[in-house]
Design a protein around this motif. Structure first.
Motif, PDB file in Angstrom:
ATOM      1  N   GLU A 110       1.031  -1.122   0.009  1.00 15.18           N
ATOM      2  CA  GLU A 110       0.109  -0.060  -0.196  1.00 15.18           C
ATOM      3  C   GLU A 110       1.017   1.419  -0.090  1.00 15.18           C
ATOM      4  O   GLU A 110       1.627   1.366   0.989  1.00 15.18           O
ATOM      5  CB  GLU A 110      -0.894   0.021   1.343  1.00 15.18           C
ATOM      6  N   SER A 133       0.693   5.568  -0.559  1.00 16.98           N
ATOM      7  CA  SER A 133      -0.065   6.918  -0.397  1.00 16.98           C
ATOM      8  C   SER A 133       0.904   7.889  -0.712  1.00 16.98           C
ATOM      9  O   SER A 133       2.061   8.077  -0.467  1.00 16.98           O
ATOM     10  CB  SER A 133      -0.542   7.192   0.861  1.00 16.98           C
ATOM     11  N   GLU A 149      -4.274  13.586  -1.094  1.00 13.49           N
ATOM     12  CA  GLU A 149      -3.620  12.204  -0.844  1.00 13.49           C
ATOM     13  C   GLU A 149      -4.575  11.331  -1.478  1.00 13.49           C
ATOM     14  O   GLU A 149      -5.594  10.868  -1.467  1.00 13.49           O
ATOM     15  CB  GLU A 149      -3.606  12.117   0.611  1.00 13.49           C
ATOM     16  N   THR A 165      -4.167   6.894  -2.090  1.00  7.79           N
ATOM     17  CA  THR A 165      -3.596   5.526  -1.742  1.00  7.79           C
ATOM     18  C   THR A 165      -3.981   4.440  -2.686  1.00  7.79           C
ATOM     19  O   THR A 165      -4.962   4.359  -3.116  1.00  7.79           O
ATOM     20  CB  THR A 165      -4.031   5.251  -0.181  1.00  7.79           C
ATOM     21  N   GLU A 184      -7.791   9.965  -0.022  1.00  5.79           N
ATOM     22  CA  GLU A 184      -7.884   9.992   1.430  1.00  5.79           C
ATOM     23  C   GLU A 184      -8.666   8.950   2.010  1.00  5.79           C
ATOM     24  O   GLU A 184      -8.306   7.613   1.622  1.00  5.79           O
ATOM     25  CB  GLU A 184      -8.720  11.470   1.595  1.00  5.79           C
TER      26      GLU A 184
END
Length: 199
Positions: free
Chosen positions: A69, A71, A131, A133, A150
């Motif tokens: 993951e 971001s 942001e 991800t 987000e």
């Protein structure tokens, strides 16, 4: 998910960028601000007729049954500015997924490459400057790619094949095919078990 952070013992650069600066946070963690080289890109053959393997990717081992993951926040101003997650077996077998500037707007998409690259996109203009991800899960013979802005719900991006016996690596990537000066602020890099749901 367990944060890897920006530990160079846990991950290695494929094509180190001109600049990568760690900025620690007062509460722990921190960010990695990467400046992409002009002309950096990952692509193989399809439609454009060229091979590019010059993008920047910070990769850690990506075994079956795991997820990665990433971001990031970036101002995508120029055509093909891009950032997200790369999964790589070798220079002919890889996937990149994330946000890319195309047709005048940020696009959520993926490039799946097995000798030749293919490309899928969906416009996400409201994601500009926010942001993002991207999570990639590896389970069985497949990669499942999801993304979100987000803390919004996850969106399915792509389901793609990957040989279950392949040795792969994964992590954040960025490219700036058309310009100098793209800066991407990576805010998280984590690994953990693959998602249990199919999509």
């Amino acid at each position: 998910m367990e944060d890897i952070g920006w530990d160079t013992d846990a991950a290695r650069w494929l094509n180190p960028p001109p600049e990568a600066v760690c900025e620690p946070a007062a509460t722990g963690g921190g960010t990695l601000v990467v400046t992409a080289a002009e002309g950096s890109d990952f692509w193989r053959r399809t439609s454009y007729g060229f091979d590019r393997d010059t993008g920047h990717a910070l990769l850690t081992p990506f075994p079956a049954g795991s997820a990665v993951e990433v971001s990031f926040i970036a101002a995508f101003d120029a055509l093909y500015d891009q950032a997200g997650v790369m999964v790589r077996v070798d220079d002919r077998t890889w996937i990149k997924a994330g946000v890319e500037m195309s047709d005048g707007a940020p696009q959520l998409g993926a490039v799946v490459t097995r000798g030749w690259s293919d490309w899928s996109l969906a416009p996400v203009p409201s994601w500009a400057g926010r942001e993002v991800t991207v999570r990639v899960s590896r389970s069985g013979d497949a990669l499942t790619v999801r993304a979100r802005r987000e803390q919004e719900p996850w969106r399915m991006v792509r389901l793609a094949p990957l040989d279950p016996d392949a040795t792969a690596a994964a992590g954040p990537f960025c490219c700036a095919p058309q310009r100098a000066g793209l800066r991407v602020r990576f805010t998280r890099f984590a690994t953990g078990p693959a998602d249990t749901s199919l999509h």
